[in-house]
Design a protein around this motif. Sequence first.
Motif, PDB file in Angstrom:
ATOM      1  N   TYR A   1       0.998  -1.258  -0.046  1.00  0.00           N
ATOM      2  CA  TYR A   1      -0.074  -0.062   0.001  1.00  0.00           C
ATOM      3  C   TYR A   1       0.958   1.060   0.056  1.00  0.00           C
ATOM      4  N   TRP A   2       1.970   1.119   0.655  1.00  0.00           N
ATOM      5  CA  TRP A   2       2.899   2.264   0.646  1.00  0.00           C
ATOM      6  C   TRP A   2       3.725   2.490  -0.571  1.00  0.00           C
ATOM      7  N   LEU A   3       3.543   2.003  -1.622  1.00  0.00           N
ATOM      8  CA  LEU A   3       3.768   1.941  -2.920  1.00  0.00           C
ATOM      9  C   LEU A   3       3.208   2.532  -3.956  1.00  0.00           C
ATOM     10  N   ALA A   4       1.417   2.784  -3.481  1.00  0.00           N
ATOM     11  CA  ALA A   4       0.587   3.082  -4.384  1.00  0.00           C
ATOM     12  C   ALA A   4       0.681   4.411  -5.102  1.00  0.00           C
ATOM     13  N   TYR A   5       1.704   5.190  -4.765  1.00  0.00           N
ATOM     14  CA  TYR A   5       1.870   6.391  -5.463  1.00  0.00           C
ATOM     15  C   TYR A   5       3.385   6.321  -5.837  1.00  0.00           C
ATOM     16  N   ALA A   6       4.087   5.443  -5.615  1.00  0.00           N
ATOM     17  CA  ALA A   6       5.642   5.510  -6.024  1.00  0.00           C
ATOM     18  C   ALA A   6       5.847   5.311  -7.526  1.00  0.00           C
ATOM     19  N   TRP A   7       6.590   6.245  -8.053  1.00  0.00           N
ATOM     20  CA  TRP A   7       6.749   6.384  -9.328  1.00  0.00           C
ATOM     21  C   TRP A   7       7.503   4.740  -9.989  1.00  0.00           C
ATOM     22  N   GLU A   8       8.536   4.514  -9.021  1.00  0.00           N
ATOM     23  CA  GLU A   8       9.102   3.333  -9.511  1.00  0.00           C
ATOM     24  C   GLU A   8       8.162   2.079  -9.369  1.00  0.00           C
ATOM     25  N   ASN A   9       7.183   2.117  -9.076  1.00  0.00           N
ATOM     26  CA  ASN A   9       6.229   1.047  -8.917  1.00  0.00           C
ATOM     27  C   ASN A   9       4.885   1.269  -9.963  1.00  0.00           C
ATOM     28  N   LEU A  10       4.897   1.924 -10.814  1.00  0.00           N
ATOM     29  CA  LEU A  10       4.064   2.031 -11.775  1.00  0.00           C
ATOM     30  C   LEU A  10       4.312   2.125 -13.243  1.00  0.00           C
ATOM     31  N   LEU A  11       3.502   1.339 -14.044  1.00  0.00           N
ATOM     32  CA  LEU A  11       3.687   0.989 -15.373  1.00  0.00           C
ATOM     33  C   LEU A  11       2.082   1.293 -15.887  1.00  0.00           C
ATOM     34  N   VAL A  12       2.058   1.227 -17.493  1.00  0.00           N
ATOM     35  CA  VAL A  12       0.833   1.171 -18.076  1.00  0.00           C
ATOM     36  C   VAL A  12       0.887  -0.358 -18.861  1.00  0.00           C
ATOM     37  N   ALA A  13      -0.501  -0.948 -18.412  1.00  0.00           N
ATOM     38  CA  ALA A  13      -0.487  -2.165 -19.198  1.00  0.00           C
ATOM     39  C   ALA A  13      -1.789  -2.319 -19.841  1.00  0.00           C
ATOM     40  N   CYS A  14      -2.004  -3.025 -20.766  1.00  0.00           N
ATOM     41  CA  CYS A  14      -3.402  -3.293 -21.549  1.00  0.00           C
ATOM     42  C   CYS A  14      -4.136  -4.206 -20.433  1.00  0.00           C
ATOM     43  N   GLU A  15      -5.612  -3.559 -20.609  1.00  0.00           N
ATOM     44  CA  GLU A  15      -6.500  -4.450 -19.943  1.00  0.00           C
ATOM     45  C   GLU A  15      -6.374  -5.696 -19.675  1.00  0.00           C
TER      46      GLU A  15
END
Length: 254
Positions: free
Chosen positions: A103-117
Amino acid sequence: MIRVHRTAEPAALRAGLTETAKWVSAVRADRAAFASGAKTVEFVDAIYRDPTVKGALVQAQRGKCAFCESSFDHVSYGDVEHFRPKGGFRQRRRGALRRPGYYWLAYAWENLLVACEVCNRSFKRNWFPLEHRSPRARGPNADLSRERPRLVNPATEDPAAHITFHDHLAVAHPGDVRGRASIRAYGLNRKTIRTRRRDFIDKLGTLLDAAEELPPASPKARKVRDLLRRVCDPSHEYSAMIRAYLVARGVTLD
Protein backbone atom coordinates in the motif's frame (compact mmCIF):
# COMPACT_ATOMS: atom_id res chain seq x y z
CA MET A 1 8.66 -7.22 -23.38
CA ILE A 2 11.26 -4.50 -23.76
CA ARG A 3 13.23 -2.42 -21.27
CA VAL A 4 11.34 0.67 -20.10
CA HIS A 5 13.38 3.80 -19.41
CA ARG A 6 11.48 6.19 -17.19
CA THR A 7 11.44 9.98 -17.39
CA ALA A 8 11.50 12.23 -14.33
CA GLU A 9 8.81 11.63 -11.72
CA PRO A 10 5.67 13.68 -12.45
CA ALA A 11 4.87 16.33 -9.85
CA ALA A 12 1.30 15.04 -9.49
CA LEU A 13 2.55 12.04 -7.50
CA ARG A 14 3.66 14.29 -4.66
CA ALA A 15 0.04 14.43 -3.55
CA GLY A 16 0.44 10.78 -2.64
CA LEU A 17 2.95 11.52 0.10
CA THR A 18 0.29 12.70 2.54
CA GLU A 19 -2.00 9.81 1.65
CA THR A 20 0.79 7.31 2.14
CA ALA A 21 1.78 8.74 5.54
CA LYS A 22 -1.86 8.60 6.70
CA TRP A 23 -2.27 4.95 5.84
CA VAL A 24 1.11 3.90 7.14
CA SER A 25 0.04 5.24 10.53
CA ALA A 26 -3.36 3.53 10.29
CA VAL A 27 -1.93 0.13 9.39
CA ARG A 28 0.68 0.30 12.14
CA ALA A 29 -2.04 1.12 14.67
CA ASP A 30 -4.19 -1.92 13.81
CA ARG A 31 -2.35 -4.25 11.47
CA ALA A 32 -4.48 -7.26 12.39
CA ALA A 33 -7.64 -5.52 11.16
CA PHE A 34 -6.02 -4.64 7.84
CA ALA A 35 -4.61 -8.16 7.48
CA SER A 36 -8.05 -9.71 8.01
CA GLY A 37 -9.78 -7.31 5.65
CA ALA A 38 -11.92 -5.80 8.41
CA LYS A 39 -10.25 -2.52 7.50
CA THR A 40 -8.92 -1.61 4.06
CA VAL A 41 -6.63 1.05 2.72
CA GLU A 42 -8.55 3.51 0.57
CA PHE A 43 -6.54 4.67 -2.43
CA VAL A 44 -6.99 7.93 -4.32
CA ASP A 45 -6.71 6.62 -7.85
CA ALA A 46 -6.92 10.14 -9.29
CA ILE A 47 -3.34 10.65 -8.10
CA TYR A 48 -1.64 7.75 -9.87
CA ARG A 49 -4.05 8.02 -12.81
CA ASP A 50 -3.39 11.72 -13.25
CA PRO A 51 -3.01 12.51 -16.99
CA THR A 52 0.56 13.72 -16.48
CA VAL A 53 1.50 10.46 -14.72
CA LYS A 54 -0.13 8.22 -17.28
CA GLY A 55 1.19 10.34 -20.13
CA ALA A 56 4.76 10.03 -18.85
CA LEU A 57 4.38 6.26 -18.55
CA VAL A 58 2.93 5.93 -22.05
CA GLN A 59 5.79 8.01 -23.43
CA ALA A 60 8.41 5.93 -21.61
CA GLN A 61 6.79 2.74 -22.92
CA ARG A 62 6.48 4.13 -26.45
CA GLY A 63 2.72 3.71 -26.50
CA LYS A 64 2.88 -0.02 -25.78
CA CYS A 65 1.76 -2.31 -22.99
CA ALA A 66 4.66 -2.80 -20.59
CA PHE A 67 4.19 -6.57 -20.77
CA CYS A 68 2.84 -7.81 -24.10
CA GLU A 69 4.12 -4.91 -26.27
CA SER A 70 0.75 -4.38 -27.93
CA SER A 71 -0.01 -0.80 -28.94
CA PHE A 72 -3.07 0.13 -26.93
CA ASP A 73 -3.41 3.86 -27.49
CA HIS A 74 -5.55 3.46 -30.63
CA VAL A 75 -7.89 0.76 -29.26
CA SER A 76 -8.02 1.20 -25.45
CA TYR A 77 -7.02 3.50 -22.63
CA GLY A 78 -4.70 1.10 -20.83
CA ASP A 79 -4.47 0.64 -17.05
CA VAL A 80 -2.00 2.25 -14.69
CA GLU A 81 -0.56 -0.94 -13.21
CA HIS A 82 1.21 -1.44 -9.88
CA PHE A 83 4.07 -3.89 -10.33
CA ARG A 84 3.89 -4.69 -6.62
CA PRO A 85 0.13 -4.95 -5.95
CA LYS A 86 -1.11 -2.18 -3.70
CA GLY A 87 -4.21 -3.73 -2.09
CA GLY A 88 -3.20 -7.34 -1.60
CA PHE A 89 -1.01 -10.02 -3.17
CA ARG A 90 -1.01 -13.73 -3.94
CA GLN A 91 2.10 -15.86 -3.70
CA ARG A 92 0.40 -18.61 -5.74
CA ARG A 93 -1.77 -17.89 -8.75
CA ARG A 94 -4.87 -19.30 -7.08
CA GLY A 95 -3.68 -18.89 -3.52
CA ALA A 96 -5.15 -16.80 -0.76
CA LEU A 97 -5.13 -13.02 -1.10
CA ARG A 98 -2.86 -11.63 1.59
CA ARG A 99 -3.48 -8.16 2.98
CA PRO A 100 -2.47 -5.48 3.17
CA GLY A 101 -0.52 -5.30 -0.07
CA TYR A 102 2.27 -2.90 -0.94
CA TYR A 103 0.00 0.00 0.00
CA TRP A 104 2.89 2.38 0.69
CA LEU A 105 3.93 2.05 -2.98
CA ALA A 106 0.53 3.07 -4.39
CA TYR A 107 1.88 6.43 -5.54
CA ALA A 108 5.53 5.46 -5.98
CA TRP A 109 6.79 6.30 -9.44
CA GLU A 110 9.11 3.30 -9.53
CA ASN A 111 6.14 0.95 -8.94
CA LEU A 112 3.96 2.20 -11.80
CA LEU A 113 3.57 0.94 -15.36
CA VAL A 114 0.86 1.09 -18.02
CA ALA A 115 -0.54 -2.25 -19.16
CA CYS A 116 -3.29 -3.29 -21.51
CA GLU A 117 -6.50 -4.36 -19.82
CA VAL A 118 -5.98 -8.02 -20.74
CA CYS A 119 -2.49 -8.32 -19.24
CA ASN A 120 -3.51 -6.41 -16.13
CA ARG A 121 -7.05 -7.58 -15.39
CA SER A 122 -7.13 -11.09 -16.81
CA PHE A 123 -3.61 -12.28 -16.07
CA LYS A 124 -1.29 -10.51 -13.60
CA ARG A 125 -3.92 -9.03 -11.28
CA ASN A 126 -2.74 -9.58 -7.66
CA TRP A 127 -0.20 -12.28 -8.43
CA PHE A 128 3.24 -11.33 -7.16
CA PRO A 129 5.27 -14.44 -6.31
CA LEU A 130 8.67 -14.31 -4.69
CA GLU A 131 11.40 -16.90 -4.99
CA HIS A 132 11.61 -19.59 -2.32
CA ARG A 133 12.88 -18.25 1.00
CA SER A 134 12.85 -14.67 -0.24
CA PRO A 135 11.84 -12.19 2.48
CA ARG A 136 8.74 -10.16 1.65
CA ALA A 137 8.53 -6.47 2.41
CA ARG A 138 5.50 -5.75 4.60
CA GLY A 139 5.95 -2.06 5.29
CA PRO A 140 7.74 1.12 4.22
CA ASN A 141 10.80 0.44 6.38
CA ALA A 142 11.50 -2.89 4.70
CA ASP A 143 14.36 -3.18 2.23
CA LEU A 144 12.76 -3.92 -1.16
CA SER A 145 16.14 -4.82 -2.60
CA ARG A 146 16.10 -7.99 -0.47
CA GLU A 147 13.00 -9.29 -2.23
CA ARG A 148 13.54 -11.71 -5.10
CA PRO A 149 10.45 -11.41 -7.32
CA ARG A 150 9.76 -14.20 -9.80
CA LEU A 151 8.29 -11.69 -12.23
CA VAL A 152 10.48 -9.61 -14.51
CA ASN A 153 10.03 -5.85 -14.09
CA PRO A 154 10.71 -4.13 -17.43
CA ALA A 155 11.31 -0.82 -15.67
CA THR A 156 14.30 -2.09 -13.68
CA GLU A 157 15.78 -4.90 -15.80
CA ASP A 158 16.10 -6.03 -19.39
CA PRO A 159 13.44 -8.65 -20.16
CA ALA A 160 15.64 -10.00 -22.98
CA ALA A 161 17.89 -11.50 -20.31
CA HIS A 162 15.04 -13.82 -19.35
CA ILE A 163 12.62 -14.07 -22.30
CA THR A 164 13.15 -14.59 -26.02
CA PHE A 165 11.04 -15.91 -28.90
CA HIS A 166 10.84 -18.95 -31.13
CA ASP A 167 9.04 -17.49 -34.13
CA HIS A 168 5.84 -16.05 -32.59
CA LEU A 169 6.03 -17.87 -29.24
CA ALA A 170 7.49 -16.26 -26.13
CA VAL A 171 9.92 -18.66 -24.42
CA ALA A 172 12.12 -18.42 -21.36
CA HIS A 173 15.85 -18.88 -21.69
CA PRO A 174 16.83 -22.45 -20.71
CA GLY A 175 16.40 -22.95 -16.99
CA ASP A 176 15.14 -19.40 -16.41
CA VAL A 177 12.39 -19.74 -13.81
CA ARG A 178 11.65 -16.01 -13.78
CA GLY A 179 11.20 -15.97 -17.53
CA ARG A 180 8.70 -18.84 -17.35
CA ALA A 181 6.78 -17.22 -14.51
CA SER A 182 6.61 -13.89 -16.32
CA ILE A 183 5.31 -15.44 -19.55
CA ARG A 184 2.55 -17.09 -17.55
CA ALA A 185 1.78 -14.09 -15.32
CA TYR A 186 1.48 -11.61 -18.16
CA GLY A 187 -0.31 -13.95 -20.56
CA LEU A 188 2.38 -13.50 -23.20
CA ASN A 189 1.28 -16.61 -25.10
CA ARG A 190 -2.48 -16.16 -24.93
CA LYS A 191 -4.23 -17.18 -28.12
CA THR A 192 -5.18 -13.72 -29.36
CA ILE A 193 -1.68 -12.31 -29.07
CA ARG A 194 -0.09 -15.45 -30.56
CA THR A 195 -2.32 -15.02 -33.60
CA ARG A 196 -1.33 -11.39 -34.03
CA ARG A 197 2.37 -12.09 -33.58
CA ARG A 198 2.17 -15.02 -36.01
CA ASP A 199 0.71 -12.67 -38.61
CA PHE A 200 3.71 -10.35 -38.17
CA ILE A 201 6.14 -13.24 -38.51
CA ASP A 202 4.42 -14.66 -41.59
CA LYS A 203 4.57 -11.32 -43.37
CA LEU A 204 8.13 -10.70 -42.29
CA GLY A 205 9.21 -14.15 -43.45
CA THR A 206 7.62 -13.58 -46.87
CA LEU A 207 9.41 -10.26 -47.17
CA LEU A 208 12.77 -11.75 -46.23
CA ASP A 209 12.33 -14.63 -48.69
CA ALA A 210 11.62 -12.16 -51.47
CA ALA A 211 14.50 -9.89 -50.44
CA GLU A 212 17.00 -12.75 -50.80
CA GLU A 213 16.49 -12.54 -54.56
CA LEU A 214 17.40 -8.84 -54.69
CA PRO A 215 20.89 -7.47 -55.40
CA PRO A 216 22.14 -6.13 -52.03
CA ALA A 217 22.84 -2.65 -53.45
CA SER A 218 19.53 -2.27 -55.26
CA PRO A 219 17.00 0.42 -54.24
CA LYS A 220 14.45 -2.26 -53.31
CA ALA A 221 16.97 -4.02 -51.04
CA ARG A 222 17.67 -0.71 -49.31
CA LYS A 223 13.93 -0.19 -48.78
CA VAL A 224 13.68 -3.62 -47.20
CA ARG A 225 16.52 -2.82 -44.80
CA ASP A 226 14.87 0.50 -43.90
CA LEU A 227 11.62 -1.31 -43.19
CA LEU A 228 13.38 -3.86 -41.01
CA ARG A 229 15.02 -1.09 -38.99
CA ARG A 230 11.62 0.49 -38.42
CA VAL A 231 9.98 -2.71 -37.19
CA CYS A 232 12.95 -3.38 -34.89
CA ASP A 233 12.62 0.05 -33.29
CA PRO A 234 11.40 -0.16 -29.66
CA SER A 235 8.35 1.92 -30.60
CA HIS A 236 7.05 -0.82 -32.92
CA GLU A 237 4.67 -3.49 -31.70
CA TYR A 238 6.38 -6.75 -30.75
CA SER A 239 9.84 -5.39 -31.50
CA ALA A 240 11.45 -7.89 -29.10
CA MET A 241 9.94 -10.78 -31.06
CA ILE A 242 10.94 -9.25 -34.39
CA ARG A 243 14.54 -8.76 -33.31
CA ALA A 244 14.74 -12.36 -32.06
CA TYR A 245 13.30 -13.61 -35.35
CA LEU A 246 15.83 -11.67 -37.42
CA VAL A 247 18.70 -12.96 -35.29
CA ALA A 248 17.45 -16.52 -35.77
CA ARG A 249 17.44 -15.98 -39.54
CA GLY A 250 20.91 -14.49 -39.49
CA VAL A 251 19.74 -11.07 -40.65
CA THR A 252 21.95 -8.11 -39.75
CA LEU A 253 21.05 -4.50 -40.45
CA ASP A 254 24.48 -2.86 -40.23
